[in-house]
Design a protein around this motif. Structure first.
Motif, PDB file in Angstrom:
ATOM      1  N   GLN A  73     -29.686  26.673   7.364  1.00 11.74           N
ATOM      2  CA  GLN A  73     -28.511  26.873   6.519  1.00 11.74           C
ATOM      3  C   GLN A  73     -28.200  28.354   6.372  1.00 11.74           C
ATOM      4  N   TRP A  74     -29.245  29.188   6.220  1.00 14.13           N
ATOM      5  CA  TRP A  74     -29.025  30.625   6.138  1.00 14.13           C
ATOM      6  C   TRP A  74     -28.399  31.148   7.433  1.00 14.13           C
ATOM      7  N   THR A  75     -28.905  30.671   8.576  1.00 16.76           N
ATOM      8  CA  THR A  75     -28.356  31.095   9.860  1.00 16.76           C
ATOM      9  C   THR A  75     -26.906  30.645  10.000  1.00 16.76           C
ATOM     10  N   ILE A  76     -26.616  29.432   9.560  1.00  8.55           N
ATOM     11  CA  ILE A  76     -25.245  28.916   9.611  1.00  8.55           C
ATOM     12  C   ILE A  76     -24.326  29.776   8.750  1.00  8.55           C
ATOM     13  N   ASP A  77     -24.805  30.185   7.580  1.00  6.43           N
ATOM     14  CA  ASP A  77     -24.000  31.053   6.710  1.00  6.43           C
ATOM     15  C   ASP A  77     -23.692  32.379   7.405  1.00  6.43           C
ATOM     16  N   VAL A  78     -24.683  32.904   8.152  1.00  9.87           N
ATOM     17  CA  VAL A  78     -24.450  34.136   8.915  1.00  9.87           C
ATOM     18  C   VAL A  78     -23.369  33.902   9.965  1.00  9.87           C
ATOM     19  N   VAL A  79     -23.485  32.793  10.677  1.00  7.57           N
ATOM     20  CA  VAL A  79     -22.528  32.470  11.749  1.00  7.57           C
ATOM     21  C   VAL A  79     -21.122  32.304  11.183  1.00  7.57           C
ATOM     22  N   ARG A  80     -21.011  31.647  10.037  1.00  5.33           N
ATOM     23  CA  ARG A  80     -19.702  31.423   9.426  1.00  5.33           C
ATOM     24  C   ARG A  80     -19.011  32.723   9.042  1.00  5.33           C
ATOM     25  N   GLY A  81     -19.785  33.781   8.856  1.00  5.70           N
ATOM     26  CA  GLY A  81     -19.203  35.059   8.479  1.00  5.70           C
ATOM     27  C   GLY A  81     -18.571  35.816   9.633  1.00  5.70           C
ATOM     28  N   PHE A  82     -18.762  35.322  10.864  1.00  4.67           N
ATOM     29  CA  PHE A  82     -18.180  35.997  12.020  1.00  4.67           C
ATOM     30  C   PHE A  82     -16.716  35.596  12.192  1.00  4.67           C
ATOM     31  N   PRO A  83     -15.837  36.570  12.506  1.00  7.47           N
ATOM     32  CA  PRO A  83     -14.425  36.232  12.730  1.00  7.47           C
ATOM     33  C   PRO A  83     -14.210  35.462  14.030  1.00  7.47           C
ATOM     34  N   GLN A  84     -15.166  35.589  14.989  1.00  9.74           N
ATOM     35  CA  GLN A  84     -15.087  34.886  16.256  1.00  9.74           C
ATOM     36  C   GLN A  84     -16.316  34.017  16.438  1.00  9.74           C
ATOM     37  N   PRO A  85     -16.223  32.981  17.277  1.00 13.45           N
ATOM     38  CA  PRO A  85     -17.359  32.078  17.460  1.00 13.45           C
ATOM     39  C   PRO A  85     -18.572  32.801  18.071  1.00 13.45           C
ATOM     40  N   ILE A  86     -19.751  32.308  17.740  1.00 14.31           N
ATOM     41  CA  ILE A  86     -20.986  32.763  18.388  1.00 14.31           C
ATOM     42  C   ILE A  86     -21.156  31.941  19.664  1.00 14.31           C
ATOM     43  N   ASP A  87     -21.180  32.618  20.799  1.00 16.14           N
ATOM     44  CA  ASP A  87     -21.275  31.918  22.079  1.00 16.14           C
ATOM     45  C   ASP A  87     -22.693  31.414  22.344  1.00 16.14           C
ATOM     46  N   TRP A  88     -23.681  32.244  21.997  1.00 16.12           N
ATOM     47  CA  TRP A  88     -25.070  31.840  22.180  1.00 16.12           C
ATOM     48  C   TRP A  88     -25.884  32.234  20.956  1.00 16.12           C
ATOM     49  N   CYS A  89     -26.657  31.299  20.446  1.00 17.45           N
ATOM     50  CA  CYS A  89     -27.693  31.611  19.467  1.00 17.45           C
ATOM     51  C   CYS A  89     -29.019  31.524  20.215  1.00 17.45           C
ATOM     52  N   ILE A  90     -29.752  32.620  20.258  1.00 20.33           N
ATOM     53  CA  ILE A  90     -31.030  32.681  20.972  1.00 20.33           C
ATOM     54  C   ILE A  90     -32.137  32.727  19.937  1.00 20.33           C
ATOM     55  N   VAL A  91     -33.000  31.719  19.935  1.00 26.46           N
ATOM     56  CA  VAL A  91     -34.055  31.613  18.933  1.00 26.46           C
ATOM     57  C   VAL A  91     -35.422  31.780  19.597  1.00 26.46           C
ATOM     58  N   ASP A  92     -36.221  32.657  19.002  1.00 28.96           N
ATOM     59  CA  ASP A  92     -37.584  32.921  19.475  1.00 28.96           C
ATOM     60  C   ASP A  92     -38.493  32.841  18.259  1.00 28.96           C
ATOM     61  N   HIS A  93     -38.974  31.646  17.968  1.00 27.59           N
ATOM     62  CA  HIS A  93     -39.678  31.441  16.697  1.00 27.59           C
ATOM     63  C   HIS A  93     -40.542  30.184  16.777  1.00 27.59           C
ATOM     64  N   TYR A  94     -41.851  30.334  16.577  1.00 23.41           N
ATOM     65  CA  TYR A  94     -42.771  29.195  16.683  1.00 23.41           C
ATOM     66  C   TYR A  94     -42.588  28.173  15.563  1.00 23.41           C
ATOM     67  N   GLU A  95     -41.996  28.570  14.436  1.00 23.49           N
ATOM     68  CA  GLU A  95     -41.866  27.662  13.300  1.00 23.49           C
ATOM     69  C   GLU A  95     -40.555  26.882  13.323  1.00 23.49           C
ATOM     70  N   LEU A  96     -39.741  27.075  14.357  1.00 24.14           N
ATOM     71  CA  LEU A  96     -38.460  26.386  14.457  1.00 24.14           C
ATOM     72  C   LEU A  96     -38.460  25.491  15.696  1.00 24.14           C
ATOM     73  N   ASP A  97     -37.840  24.313  15.555  1.00 20.97           N
ATOM     74  CA  ASP A  97     -37.817  23.365  16.674  1.00 20.97           C
ATOM     75  C   ASP A  97     -36.484  22.626  16.692  1.00 20.97           C
ATOM     76  N   ARG A  98     -36.483  21.428  17.226  1.00 18.43           N
ATOM     77  CA  ARG A  98     -35.250  20.662  17.415  1.00 18.43           C
ATOM     78  C   ARG A  98     -34.490  20.432  16.112  1.00 18.43           C
ATOM     79  N   ARG A  99     -35.201  20.256  15.009  1.00 16.06           N
ATOM     80  CA  ARG A  99     -34.506  20.014  13.728  1.00 16.06           C
ATOM     81  C   ARG A  99     -33.616  21.201  13.369  1.00 16.06           C
ATOM     82  N   TRP A 100     -34.157  22.402  13.523  1.00 16.99           N
ATOM     83  CA  TRP A 100     -33.380  23.616  13.244  1.00 16.99           C
ATOM     84  C   TRP A 100     -32.234  23.745  14.239  1.00 16.99           C
ATOM     85  N   GLU A 101     -32.538  23.534  15.500  1.00 18.48           N
ATOM     86  CA  GLU A 101     -31.555  23.717  16.567  1.00 18.48           C
ATOM     87  C   GLU A 101     -30.396  22.726  16.459  1.00 18.48           C
TER      88      GLU A 101
END
Length: 349
Positions: A73-101
């Motif tokens: 949700q925090w990441t989504i809030d960051v994305v929503r603040g952009f005036p243009q779409p985010i083309d790629w979100c690149i995640v490098d994090h052992y604590e995040l998986d399909r649920r987050w993605e």
């Protein structure tokens, strides 16, 4: 293109995730992309370091456990603040998986994952695992969508330009040990650096030149600096010319992870200590290939073991030459492409 990296660093996590993302971020920026980072604030974070490299950072300040849903949700809030779409979100994090993605994917065009555990499912369009494994092609079977593009193995290493340049001028190693490099990662949470320094204190190595490298996330760095000063060793903190020191060294003590592959890329023989569980399999497989010596799990390694390894290296010139050759063979000495294949795939969408 707009690219957002979701990655963290800390004293516990280490700095490797952020450093490899920074390498990819630089490549993407040079290709004309606008690149941003979303990172959690904490002890040992590299938020300021990332900003100093020219990338804006969105900081998450939150004490206590953070669920995947809250993080998404925090990441989504960051994305929503952009005036243009985010083309790629690149995640490098052992604590995040399909649920987050799955949560984030509804707000960005595509998702890329950088991983090396292969222990959880992902919902992504591209997955990069730059480590060597004997069973690499099978590791992500059933963990990613059938449409996901996989980039597996050291031929996809994310290397900073300094390593490419150092490889061009790296000398052919003769197996003699006159210069030793100690680098156990940016944070070195198990404090292997001090263990190795105490080992060197007991050895008669007046002929040996020693370089000791730490990151700012290393909580023991001031004590390490003092030990180096006492012995006349070269001490470096948070440098951007590690490749130069690797190229000069004849042998290295270090941890697994990205730095292990960087050493292999430069043909530097090394003894590798496994300092986190995610390094265990790749270190074992690299040792089985003959490109490194596997020291073992950090908790089982005492100063005496480091003393033995240094003596062994100094008496094993032929083994070191073979190790250097196998390291080149495993990783590949020179990149065969002008644009990294992962960067090309991201640009093609």
């Amino acid at each position: 293109m707009n690219i957002l990296f979701r990655v963290d660093s800390s004293f516990v996590i280490g700095t490797g995730h952020v450093m490899r993302c920074l390498t990819l971020a630089r490549m993407l920026k040079e290709a004309g992309c606008a690149v941003y980072f979303a990172m959690r604030v904490g002890v040992g974070d590299l938020c300021d370091e990332v900003e100093s490299r020219g990338f804006p950072v969105f900081r998450l300040t939150y004490d206590g456990p953070l669920s995947q849903e809250m993080d998404a949700q925090w990441t989504i809030d960051v994305v929503r603040g952009f005036p243009q779409p985010i083309d790629w979100c690149i995640v490098d994090h052992y604590e995040l998986d399909r649920r987050w993605e799955e949560n984030v994917k509804g707000y960005v065009r595509r998702v890329m994952v950088i991983d090396d555990l292969a222990n959880r499912p992902h919902e992504c369009d591209i997955l990069l695992d730059q480590n060597y494994y004997r069973q690499a092609q099978q590791r992500y079977h059933g963990l990613v969508p059938s449409s996901c593009r996989l980039f597996l193995g050291p031929k996809y290493l994310l290397l900073r330009p300094e390593f490419e340049e150092a490889r061009q001028s790296a000398p052919i190693r003769n197996g003699q040990v006159r210069r030793l490099l100690l680098f156990f990662g940016g944070s070195d949470p198990t404090n292997e650096t001090e263990k190795a320094l105490h080992a060197l204190k007991e050895l008669d190595i007046c002929h040996l030149e020693v370089d000791v490298v730490v990151g700012r996330a290393n909580l023991n760095r001031h004590r390490i600096e003092s030990l180096c000063r006492e012995r006349g060793f070269h001490y470096y903190c948070q440098i951007n010319y590690l490749a130069e020191l690797m190229a000069k060294a004849d042998f290295s003590l270090g941890a697994g992870g990205a730095a292990m592959w960087e050493r292999c890329f430069l043909g530097l023989p090394s003894a590798v200590t496994v300092v986190s569980e995610n390094q265990r399999q790749s270190t074992e497989d690299a040792a089985a290939y003959g490109s490194v010596w596997n020291v073992g799990w950090h908790a089982d390694v005492k100063s005496g073991e480091y003393s033995d390894i240094i003596y062994r290296a100094m008496a094993s010139s032929e083994q070191l030459k073979r190790m250097s050759s196998k390291a080149f063979e495993l990783v590949g000495s020179i990149r065969e492409y002008t644009v990294h294949p992962v960067v090309q795939a991201l640009l093609e969408g």
